[in-house]
Write a protein that holds these residues in place. Structure first.
Motif, PDB file in Angstrom:
ATOM      1  N   LEU A  62      -6.012  -6.862   5.240  1.00 11.58           N
ATOM      2  CA  LEU A  62      -5.094  -5.840   4.738  1.00 11.58           C
ATOM      3  C   LEU A  62      -5.835  -4.833   3.874  1.00 11.58           C
ATOM      4  N   GLY A  63      -5.317  -3.599   3.856  1.00 10.60           N
ATOM      5  CA  GLY A  63      -5.887  -2.541   3.041  1.00 10.60           C
ATOM      6  C   GLY A  63      -4.958  -2.201   1.886  1.00 10.60           C
ATOM      7  N   PHE A  64      -5.544  -1.751   0.767  1.00  9.87           N
ATOM      8  CA  PHE A  64      -4.774  -1.462  -0.440  1.00  9.87           C
ATOM      9  C   PHE A  64      -5.212  -0.121  -1.022  1.00  9.87           C
ATOM     10  N   HIS A  65      -4.226   0.664  -1.458  1.00  8.16           N
ATOM     11  CA  HIS A  65      -4.474   2.026  -1.887  1.00  8.16           C
ATOM     12  C   HIS A  65      -3.547   2.364  -3.059  1.00  8.16           C
ATOM     13  N   ALA A  66      -3.910   3.413  -3.797  1.00  5.06           N
ATOM     14  CA  ALA A  66      -3.028   3.981  -4.816  1.00  5.06           C
ATOM     15  C   ALA A  66      -2.903   5.464  -4.546  1.00  5.06           C
ATOM     16  N   LEU A  67      -1.695   5.985  -4.694  1.00  8.56           N
ATOM     17  CA  LEU A  67      -1.383   7.370  -4.349  1.00  8.56           C
ATOM     18  C   LEU A  67      -0.652   8.031  -5.509  1.00  8.56           C
ATOM     19  N   MET A  68      -1.039   9.261  -5.789  1.00  6.74           N
ATOM     20  CA  MET A  68      -0.335  10.072  -6.794  1.00  6.74           C
ATOM     21  C   MET A  68       0.382  11.219  -6.102  1.00  6.74           C
ATOM     22  N   LEU A  69       1.670  11.343  -6.348  1.00  2.72           N
ATOM     23  CA  LEU A  69       2.440  12.495  -5.894  1.00  2.72           C
ATOM     24  C   LEU A  69       2.618  13.437  -7.078  1.00  2.72           C
ATOM     25  N   ARG A  70       2.152  14.662  -6.924  1.00  3.76           N
ATOM     26  CA  ARG A  70       2.307  15.644  -7.994  1.00  3.76           C
ATOM     27  C   ARG A  70       3.792  15.964  -8.215  1.00  3.76           C
ATOM     28  N   PRO A  71       4.151  16.465  -9.375  1.00 10.75           N
ATOM     29  CA  PRO A  71       5.546  16.860  -9.607  1.00 10.75           C
ATOM     30  C   PRO A  71       6.051  17.803  -8.515  1.00 10.75           C
ATOM     31  N   GLY A  72       7.183  17.461  -7.943  1.00  9.38           N
ATOM     32  CA  GLY A  72       7.782  18.293  -6.907  1.00  9.38           C
ATOM     33  C   GLY A  72       7.144  18.178  -5.537  1.00  9.38           C
ATOM     34  N   GLN A  73       6.129  17.345  -5.380  1.00  8.50           N
ATOM     35  CA  GLN A  73       5.392  17.291  -4.119  1.00  8.50           C
ATOM     36  C   GLN A  73       6.126  16.511  -3.041  1.00  8.50           C
ATOM     37  N   THR A  74       6.019  16.985  -1.800  1.00 12.94           N
ATOM     38  CA  THR A  74       6.430  16.254  -0.610  1.00 12.94           C
ATOM     39  C   THR A  74       5.208  16.135   0.289  1.00 12.94           C
ATOM     40  N   LEU A  75       4.913  14.917   0.716  1.00  7.33           N
ATOM     41  CA  LEU A  75       3.728  14.633   1.517  1.00  7.33           C
ATOM     42  C   LEU A  75       4.168  14.075   2.863  1.00  7.33           C
ATOM     43  N   ALA A  76       3.798  14.751   3.941  1.00  8.55           N
ATOM     44  CA  ALA A  76       4.134  14.297   5.296  1.00  8.55           C
ATOM     45  C   ALA A  76       2.960  13.498   5.852  1.00  8.55           C
ATOM     46  N   LEU A  77       3.217  12.255   6.205  1.00  6.95           N
ATOM     47  CA  LEU A  77       2.190  11.368   6.742  1.00  6.95           C
ATOM     48  C   LEU A  77       2.432  11.157   8.236  1.00  6.95           C
ATOM     49  N   PRO A  78       1.385  11.246   9.045  1.00 13.14           N
ATOM     50  CA  PRO A  78       1.567  11.063  10.491  1.00 13.14           C
ATOM     51  C   PRO A  78       1.848   9.616  10.849  1.00 13.14           C
ATOM     52  N   ALA A  79       2.332   9.420  12.053  1.00 10.53           N
ATOM     53  CA  ALA A  79       2.561   8.062  12.546  1.00 10.53           C
ATOM     54  C   ALA A  79       1.214   7.377  12.751  1.00 10.53           C
ATOM     55  N   ARG A  80       1.058   6.192  12.143  1.00 11.55           N
ATOM     56  CA  ARG A  80      -0.150   5.392  12.324  1.00 11.55           C
ATOM     57  C   ARG A  80       0.258   4.028  12.865  1.00 11.55           C
ATOM     58  N   SER A  81      -0.654   3.358  13.504  1.00 10.27           N
ATOM     59  CA  SER A  81      -0.318   2.071  14.126  1.00 10.27           C
ATOM     60  C   SER A  81       0.060   0.977  13.123  1.00 10.27           C
ATOM     61  N   PRO A  82      -0.556   0.885  11.930  1.00 12.91           N
ATOM     62  CA  PRO A  82      -0.210  -0.231  11.042  1.00 12.91           C
ATOM     63  C   PRO A  82       1.118  -0.040  10.320  1.00 12.91           C
ATOM     64  N   ALA A  83       1.801  -1.149  10.061  1.00 14.77           N
ATOM     65  CA  ALA A  83       2.946  -1.122   9.150  1.00 14.77           C
ATOM     66  C   ALA A  83       2.441  -0.856   7.743  1.00 14.77           C
TER      67      ALA A  83
END
Length: 352
Positions: free
Chosen positions: A257-278
């Protein structure tokens, strides 16, 4: 595409003869195991609200002493896999674990890999392979396959963390088991201190440690600082994200398994493409809206959701004028090792 023959098209006595010899005709089921364009998925988009879980977890602390539980956990089960299978996705297991003041969860080791993402509370610790790792909110602590680990609590308030394991995969492969052990002696030194500076690895007498897991605790204070620095230095970046890696090799911290941390800026919307993993999203700080084409979830601090693979997802900061910070777990290392990792930026299939 031509329709394939059905099982009911075959003579009953012929099917009975096949079954008696433990044989199954493939063609009636071929489209089920090899569907066109899109894999069959049991994983459903699912949201677990922490404020609903917490009182039930605390109640479990009253009902079941640690001696009768070994690990006091409420499993976050995905209904698409049925609750009895206790899995969040094909390869991920999630659980909220509670440790009360003065308790000790005994030492054991097991074949599945695990990590702990601390949700709430202070004063608890996990000893892994002799290294005592303090547990504070947002910290990621590894308990990889085969390493002894135990949990203790010297504080005054309940401590709760999110467990993420590759247990479903180990169980499916028929390699899942555990061993009990004695309380560990604590060794001096801490990996999170030795590897606290990016780009620098300890090399006494010009040698590397050779340890598969040189760093077992990833403090949230460091991960958050890295995200904030990225956001400040790179205002052009859409995705302000870090991946938890082995500080000596750059590989994913664990092998499934992979592990990550993500920051969304104030007001931000981030579109992520379809990837094979859940993918699992867990809010460390702030609030976020996680949406697919079919549905969306409003997540506040400590909430968790799971999104099935091959699903485009939109993340929106719902924290007002403050940033939102998310912990992410996914199956990408496993998919890459199997050669099936795929990104469908245009929604169309393309063999890896």
């Amino acid at each position: 595409m031509n329709d394939l023959g059905r099982l009911e098209d075959l003579p009953v006595d012929y099917v009975a003869e096949l079954r008696a010899l433990n044989l199954v005709p493939l063609w009636p089921s071929l489209r089920g195991v090899l569907p066109p364009t899109m894999p069959a998925r049991q994983t459903q988009a699912t949201h677990w609200a922490y404020q609903a879980i917490k009182p039930l977890l605390l109640k479990a602390g009253e009902l079941t002493p640690i001696e009768k539980a070994e690990r006091r956990v409420l499993v976050l089960a995905n209904p698409g896999h049925t609750l009895e299978k206790m899995q969040a996705s094909a390869a991920m297991y999630l659980g909220m674990q509670l440790l009360m003041p003065g308790e000790w969860a005994p030492s054991h080791r097991h074949t599945p890999n695990a990590v702990r993402m601390v949700v709430e509370g202070e004063g608890a610790w996990t000893t892994v392979d002799g290294e005592k790792c303090p547990m504070s909110r947002g910290d990621l602590i590894l308990t990889p396959t085969g390493l002894w680990h135990e949990h203790g609590h010297d504080g005054t308030e309940p401590v709760i963390w999110l467990d993420v394991l590759d247990l479903p995969l180990a169980y499916y492969l028929e390699v899942s088991y555990h061993l009990n052990g004695a309380r560990q002696a604590v060794n001096p030194g801490h990996g999170d201190r030795a590897y606290a500076r990016g780009g620098l690895a300890p090399t006494p007498v010009f040698g590397r440690s050779g340890r598969r897991y040189p760093m077992l605790r990833y403090p949230w204070v460091d991960a958050k600082a890295a995200l904030e620095a990225m956001a400040h230095d790179r205002p052009d970046l859409d995705a302000v994200q870090v991946t938890y890696v082995n500080p000596e090799t750059g590989d994913d911290v664990e092998n499934v398994l992979g592990f990550h941390a993500l920051m969304l800026r104030p007001g931000q919307t981030l579109a992520l493409p379809a990837r094979s993993p859940a993918v699992v999203y867990h809010v460390i700080e702030g609030a976020a809206h996680v949406a697919t084409e079919a549905q969306g979830f409003d997540l506040v601090a400590a909430d968790t959701c799971c999104i099935p693979g091959y699903t485009a997802t939109t993340l929106t900061n719902a924290s007002g004028s403050a940033p939102a910070f998310l912990f992410i777990a996914d199956e990408s290392p496993l998919h890459r090792k199997l050669g099936v990792y795929e990104v469908r930026a245009d929604g169309q299939p393309s063999m890896p």
